[in-house]
Design a protein around this motif. Structure first.
Motif, PDB file in Angstrom:
ATOM      1  N   LEU A   1       5.809   5.736  42.323  1.00 17.67           N
ATOM      2  CA  LEU A   1       6.147   7.119  42.626  1.00 17.67           C
ATOM      3  C   LEU A   1       4.874   7.854  43.017  1.00 17.67           C
ATOM      4  O   LEU A   1       3.842   7.704  42.375  1.00 17.67           O
ATOM      5  N   THR A   2       4.936   8.649  44.082  1.00 20.78           N
ATOM      6  CA  THR A   2       3.756   9.399  44.530  1.00 20.78           C
ATOM      7  C   THR A   2       3.913  10.880  44.193  1.00 20.78           C
ATOM      8  O   THR A   2       5.022  11.373  43.992  1.00 20.78           O
ATOM      9  N   ASN A   3       2.784  11.567  44.150  1.00 23.09           N
ATOM     10  CA  ASN A   3       2.788  13.000  43.864  1.00 23.09           C
ATOM     11  C   ASN A   3       3.507  13.775  44.968  1.00 23.09           C
ATOM     12  O   ASN A   3       4.174  14.771  44.691  1.00 23.09           O
ATOM     13  N   LYS A   4       3.389  13.315  46.191  1.00 28.23           N
ATOM     14  CA  LYS A   4       4.053  13.975  47.318  1.00 28.23           C
ATOM     15  C   LYS A   4       5.573  13.926  47.152  1.00 28.23           C
ATOM     16  O   LYS A   4       6.262  14.914  47.397  1.00 28.23           O
ATOM     17  N   GLU A   5       6.095  12.796  46.706  1.00 27.03           N
ATOM     18  CA  GLU A   5       7.537  12.650  46.482  1.00 27.03           C
ATOM     19  C   GLU A   5       8.002  13.563  45.350  1.00 27.03           C
ATOM     20  O   GLU A   5       9.076  14.160  45.428  1.00 27.03           O
ATOM     21  N   VAL A   6       7.186  13.695  44.317  1.00 30.94           N
ATOM     22  CA  VAL A   6       7.521  14.572  43.197  1.00 30.94           C
ATOM     23  C   VAL A   6       7.547  16.029  43.655  1.00 30.94           C
ATOM     24  O   VAL A   6       8.485  16.772  43.340  1.00 30.94           O
TER      25      VAL A   6
ATOM     26  N   LYS B   1      -0.376  15.318  37.645  1.00 31.97           N
ATOM     27  CA  LYS B   1      -0.143  14.210  38.564  1.00 31.97           C
ATOM     28  C   LYS B   1       0.646  13.092  37.872  1.00 31.97           C
ATOM     29  O   LYS B   1       0.741  13.036  36.650  1.00 31.97           O
ATOM     30  N   VAL B   2       1.180  12.202  38.682  1.00 30.74           N
ATOM     31  CA  VAL B   2       1.924  11.051  38.183  1.00 30.74           C
ATOM     32  C   VAL B   2       1.002  10.154  37.355  1.00 30.74           C
ATOM     33  O   VAL B   2       1.412   9.586  36.352  1.00 30.74           O
ATOM     34  N   SER B   3      -0.260  10.071  37.750  1.00 34.62           N
ATOM     35  CA  SER B   3      -1.213   9.216  37.040  1.00 34.62           C
ATOM     36  C   SER B   3      -1.655   9.800  35.702  1.00 34.62           C
ATOM     37  O   SER B   3      -2.170   9.079  34.852  1.00 34.62           O
ATOM     38  N   ASN B   4      -1.462  11.110  35.491  1.00 31.17           N
ATOM     39  CA  ASN B   4      -1.863  11.772  34.253  1.00 31.17           C
ATOM     40  C   ASN B   4      -0.784  12.766  33.827  1.00 31.17           C
ATOM     41  O   ASN B   4      -0.978  13.977  33.890  1.00 31.17           O
ATOM     42  N   PRO B   5       0.380  12.258  33.377  1.00 28.64           N
ATOM     43  CA  PRO B   5       1.494  13.157  33.049  1.00 28.64           C
ATOM     44  C   PRO B   5       1.246  13.958  31.778  1.00 28.64           C
ATOM     45  O   PRO B   5       0.446  13.581  30.923  1.00 28.64           O
TER      46      PRO B   5
ATOM     47  N   CYS C   1       5.627  15.435  34.967  1.00 24.95           N
ATOM     48  CA  CYS C   1       4.684  15.701  36.049  1.00 24.95           C
ATOM     49  C   CYS C   1       5.327  16.664  37.045  1.00 24.95           C
ATOM     50  O   CYS C   1       6.543  16.804  37.116  1.00 24.95           O
ATOM     51  N   ASP C   2       4.451  17.353  37.784  1.00 23.73           N
ATOM     52  CA  ASP C   2       4.915  18.244  38.843  1.00 23.73           C
ATOM     53  C   ASP C   2       4.284  17.889  40.187  1.00 23.73           C
ATOM     54  O   ASP C   2       4.567  18.524  41.192  1.00 23.73           O
TER      55      ASP C   2
ATOM     56  N   ILE D   1       9.404  17.056  36.317  1.00 26.03           N
ATOM     57  CA  ILE D   1      10.270  15.886  36.370  1.00 26.03           C
ATOM     58  C   ILE D   1       9.829  14.957  35.252  1.00 26.03           C
ATOM     59  O   ILE D   1       8.633  14.727  35.056  1.00 26.03           O
ATOM     60  N   VAL D   2      10.791  14.406  34.526  1.00 24.89           N
ATOM     61  CA  VAL D   2      10.496  13.467  33.453  1.00 24.89           C
ATOM     62  C   VAL D   2      10.156  12.113  34.069  1.00 24.89           C
ATOM     63  O   VAL D   2      10.943  11.552  34.827  1.00 24.89           O
ATOM     64  N   ILE D   3       8.971  11.609  33.734  1.00 23.44           N
ATOM     65  CA  ILE D   3       8.532  10.302  34.226  1.00 23.44           C
ATOM     66  C   ILE D   3       8.955   9.206  33.248  1.00 23.44           C
ATOM     67  O   ILE D   3       9.379   8.134  33.650  1.00 23.44           O
TER      68      ILE D   3
END
Length: 90
Positions: free
Chosen positions: A72-77, A40-44, A34-35, A22-24
């Motif tokens: 945005l959380t990793n779980k949602e992604v 992770k969202v914190s380290n795309p 990130c996937d 997914i494009v952040i």
């Protein structure tokens, strides 16, 4: 190619070829992907636009989360990616 935040893309080059992300965010000629699991969202993952294939499909929930004050959380992604992949196989 015009790719925006919240869009699903597939990597076409590199060791992550064929993986869905997914494009952040998008800046200049780069996308931040990130996937939720390996990236992770914190380290795309920073990837050039020419090294991805756009699907043209957006997740409205992810777009709203990225544009709003909520993080945005990793779980949602991960949930969004699994839903997208299951829709692609049907």
């Amino acid at each position: 190619m015009d790719i925006h935040s919240g869009e699903f893309v597939y990597a076409t080059k590199g060791r992550d070829t064929g993986k869905c992300f997914i494009v952040i965010s998008a800046k200049d000629n780069y996308l931040y992907l990130c996937d939720g699991k390996n990236r992770k969202v914190s380290n795309p993952k920073k990837k050039k636009i020419k090294h991805v294939e756009s699907t043209g499909v957006y997740d409205k929930f992810i777009v709203d989360r990225l544009s709003g004050k909520n993080e945005l959380t990793n779980k949602e992604v991960r949930y969004s990616l699994s839903k997208f992949k299951s829709e692609q196989t049907n």
